[in-house]
Design an enzyme around this catalytic site. Structure first.
Site, PDB file in Angstrom:
ATOM      1  N   ASP A 204      -4.315   6.932   4.533  1.00 41.78           N
ATOM      2  CA  ASP A 204      -3.338   6.027   5.139  1.00 41.78           C
ATOM      3  C   ASP A 204      -4.004   4.889   5.917  1.00 41.78           C
ATOM      4  O   ASP A 204      -3.488   3.775   5.946  1.00 41.78           O
ATOM      5  CB  ASP A 204      -2.436   6.847   6.088  1.00 41.78           C
TER       6      ASP A 204
ATOM      7  N   HIS B 124      -7.268  -0.097   5.921  1.00 42.90           N
ATOM      8  CA  HIS B 124      -7.398  -0.967   7.093  1.00 42.90           C
ATOM      9  C   HIS B 124      -8.812  -0.929   7.697  1.00 42.90           C
ATOM     10  O   HIS B 124      -9.404  -1.960   7.983  1.00 42.90           O
ATOM     11  CB  HIS B 124      -6.397  -0.565   8.182  1.00 42.90           C
TER      12      HIS B 124
ATOM     13  N   HIS C 241      -1.962  -5.076   5.577  1.00 40.67           N
ATOM     14  CA  HIS C 241      -1.446  -5.981   6.618  1.00 40.67           C
ATOM     15  C   HIS C 241      -2.456  -6.225   7.741  1.00 40.67           C
ATOM     16  O   HIS C 241      -2.325  -7.180   8.483  1.00 40.67           O
ATOM     17  CB  HIS C 241      -0.092  -5.500   7.153  1.00 40.67           C
TER      18      HIS C 241
ATOM     19  N   LYS D 237       0.847  -1.174   0.000  1.00 44.41           N
ATOM     20  CA  LYS D 237       0.000   0.000   0.000  1.00 44.41           C
ATOM     21  C   LYS D 237       0.892   1.237   0.000  1.00 44.41           C
ATOM     22  O   LYS D 237       2.052   1.103   0.351  1.00 44.41           O
ATOM     23  CB  LYS D 237      -0.947  -0.006   1.195  1.00 44.41           C
TER      24      LYS D 237
ATOM     25  N   LYS E 249      -3.261   9.683  14.891  1.00 44.02           N
ATOM     26  CA  LYS E 249      -1.905   9.574  15.450  1.00 44.02           C
ATOM     27  C   LYS E 249      -1.819  10.476  16.669  1.00 44.02           C
ATOM     28  O   LYS E 249      -2.570  11.442  16.797  1.00 44.02           O
ATOM     29  CB  LYS E 249      -0.875   9.999  14.412  1.00 44.02           C
TER      30      LYS E 249
HETATM   31  C1  BG6 Z   1       0.339   1.531   8.124  1.00 43.43           C
HETATM   32  C2  BG6 Z   1       0.287   3.034   8.090  1.00 43.43           C
HETATM   33  O1  BG6 Z   1      -0.371   0.989   7.049  1.00 43.43           O
HETATM   34  O2  BG6 Z   1      -0.237   1.057   9.331  1.00 43.43           O
HETATM   35  C3  BG6 Z   1       0.994   3.623   9.300  1.00 43.43           C
HETATM   36  O3  BG6 Z   1       0.899   3.505   6.905  1.00 43.43           O
HETATM   37  C4  BG6 Z   1       0.455   3.025  10.574  1.00 43.43           C
HETATM   38  O4  BG6 Z   1       0.858   5.036   9.309  1.00 43.43           O
HETATM   39  C5  BG6 Z   1       0.441   1.514  10.499  1.00 43.43           C
HETATM   40  O5  BG6 Z   1       1.300   3.452  11.637  1.00 43.43           O
HETATM   41  C6  BG6 Z   1      -0.283   0.906  11.684  1.00 43.43           C
HETATM   42  O6  BG6 Z   1      -0.114  -0.481  11.672  1.00 43.43           O
HETATM   43  P1  BG6 Z   1      -0.186  -1.318  13.026  1.00 43.43           P
HETATM   44  O7  BG6 Z   1      -0.023  -2.727  12.585  1.00 43.43           O
HETATM   45  O8  BG6 Z   1       0.922  -0.830  13.904  1.00 43.43           O
HETATM   46  O9  BG6 Z   1      -1.524  -1.026  13.621  1.00 43.43           O
END
Ligand code: BG6
Length: 525
Positions: free
Chosen positions: A271, A276, A214, A184, A377
């Site tokens: 993002d 997600h 992911h 991504k 964030k």
């Molecule tokens: C990523 C984003 O896809 O996911 C990041 O680009 C973010 O900005 C991250 O911090 C969060 O992933 P996880 O697995 O830590 O929740």
């Protein structure tokens, strides 16, 4: 595949290794078929932080074929030994996985490295020769991994096709395959995602393409389908008759760290929400697939996303969302800078670092049930969860003064992975007083073993040709078609009140007002 069994005599505490194995379930671990993985962007952050640790772990767990090989490519001028040494440092320093000499030597022996820019046609000829020399030992199956900035995705796919690497090598057995994994962000709005899909499809068939999100590889997200469809008691209440609303939260305490340049282009809606959170929404709200297989599952997710009511455009879209940007503040008791003072961020940036929106789903199951999504964030803590808030009883017989919380089912994606059901209980004593209590399942104590990292699952699935945990082109485009009108509305009217929340708070006051208008409030996870 994981098969679970109940030990004879019920789930008593294990007293031996065998009992422990029975207690947690007998694992029929999968092993990936032999293949060569080519990583474009081999000196980058993703390779260091995620891909190499995942590959090393998979190898140690004997979940890779012994003859696997990894060819790293980047424009950093390393030789093979330097590459291996850098990767060893990365695995050791960034992943927390213990690196053992013997297993690392075995792993390093499987690594190759080519240094080049990705637009150089000569690279692909060299790569072809390298692959041809590895294939007799390592097998003819090929996976290309684009761990690069998005602007390079189609440079790479076009060059691979030009070199004939979108197919197995000459002389490969008929069963051999070539696949491509794309990181991504997949596009930055609907138009660019469609264009990207068109260009990728000029080089690779959809069945060869594995788009990473992911979150789909996280055990807790994978468990949502099991929770919903392997239990009989939730399905009857999983609908508009019983559910008041749903909150999906992905909160992070970190700021944008060293990714200011990327974040200035992206923002939270692109993002996090477009990918997600919408993936999680689809899994929480979809209908049961006809079979637990990739395409039926992906079809149901797509159908769900297509039933999400569009946000409209301009002011209409903006009224269904809230955006925010963090200013300086305190996170975990430490003073931290505001977004505008982060490296590579404009001091007058209007990029959002927090977004919340309300979606409604137009189908029989969910009509009238709002789904509130939020992500940001520099919030007080790192927590991702889905909260299903049920309707209150139609009549409360314990008196108007009884403090009362609606039943809530919380699926904790991370950390402290688990599921909790909150219900009211009587506080012991002569009077009838109520207090909410939780029935709580914790992965850690129930299974007593670490969960695999999302990237381990995803890499192995791509090697096995299992596409269920990857985003299909039509899901990605539908997700963009939902979010693009809001992106455009925000772009047309840059926020004037940024920064509007202090680092370490739960986001802008507008986010609370947003829910208060519906007579609801955000959970404080
Ligand atoms: C990523 C984003 O896809 O996911 C990041 O680009 C973010 O900005 C991250 O911090 C969060 O992933 P996880 O697995 O830590 O929740």
């Amino acid at each position: 595949m994981v098969t679970t069994t109940t030990p004879p005599g019920g789930p008593a505490a294990p007293s031996s290794e065998l009992a422990a194995a029975l207690y947690t379930g007998i694992r029929l671990e999968r092993t990936a078929p032999p293949c060569i993985l080519v990583i474009f962007g081999a000196s980058g952050d993703l390779t260091r932080r995620k891909l190499m640790p995942a590959l090393y772990s998979l190898m140690r767990a004997q979940r890779l074929a012994p003859s696997f090989a990894v060819v790293g490519i980047s424009n950093t001028e390393w030789d093979r030994d330097q590459f291996a040494e850098e990767m060893r440092k990365a695995v050791h320093e960034l992943s927390g996985i213990p690196v053992e000499d013997e297993s690392w030597q075995a792993f390093a022996g499987r690594l190759r490295y080519l240094s080049s820019t990705f637009d150089d046609a000569g690279l692909y000829e060299r790569l072809k020769r390298e692959l041809a020399s590895l294939a007799p030992d390592c097998g003819y199956n090929l996976i290309f991994y684009c761990a690069t900035p998005p602007s390079l995705f189609t440079v790479i796919t076009a060059q691979l096709a030009r070199a004939g690497l979108n197919h197995p090598l000459d002389g490969a057995p008929a069963t051999a395959w070539a696949r491509i994994i794309i990181e991504k962000p997949f596009g930055r709005d609907l138009k660019s995602a469609q264009q990207l899909n068109r260009e990728v499809h000029q080089a690779f068939e959809e069945s060869q393409v594995y788009r990473i999100d992911h979150y789909l590889g996280k055990e807790t997200v994978r468990n949502i389908l099991v929770f919903r469809f392997a239990n009989g008691i939730f399905e009857p209440i999983w609908n508009r008759r019983y559910v008041d609303h749903v909150q999906i939260t992905v909160a992070e305490s970190i700021g944008v760290e060293q990714r200011g340049r990327y974040y200035e282009e992206a923002g939270t809606l692109r993002d996090m929400i477009q990918n997600h959170l919408l993936q999680v929404l689809a899994i929480v709200a979809m209908e049961a697939p006809v079979r637990f297989e990739s395409e039926p599952v992906r079809d149901e997710k797509l159908k769900l996303l297509k039933s999400v009511c569009g946000l409209g455009t301009g002011a209409e879209a903006m009224a269904k969302a809230v955006r925010g940007q963090y200013g300086p503040g305190l996170v975990h008791g430490q003073p931290v800078a505001g977004y505008r003072s982060e490296p590579d961020v404009s001091p007058s940036s209007t990029r959002e670092t927090f977004a919340a929106l309300k979606l409604t789903i137009e189908n029989w199951r969910w009509a009238g049930v709002p789904f509130y999504l939020r992500s940001g964030k520099r919030l007080p803590k790192r927590v991702s969860e889905v909260a299903i808030i049920f309707k209150s009883p139609p009549y409360l017989m314990f008196g108007a003064e009884a403090r009362f919380e609606p039943n809530t089912l919380v699926i904790r994606i991370q950390p402290d992975e688990g599921i909790a059901l909150r219900f009211e209980a009587k506080i012991p004593g002569a009077e009838v007083r109520l207090r909410p209590v939780d029935m709580d399942f914790h992965y850690g104590s129930s299974f007593g073993e670490a969960q695999p990292e999302a990237y381990e699952t995803l890499l192995q699935d791509a090697m096995l040709g299992e596409t269920m945990l990857f985003a299909r082109y039509d899901f990605v485009e539908t997700a963009w078609s939902l979010t693009t009108p809001l992106l455009e509305a925000w772009q047309a009217q840059p926020a004037k009140n940024f920064p509007n929340y202090a680092a370490g708070s739960w986001g802008p006051a507008e986010a609370d007002e947003f829910l208060a208008r519906d007579g609801r409030e955000w959970r404080r996870p």
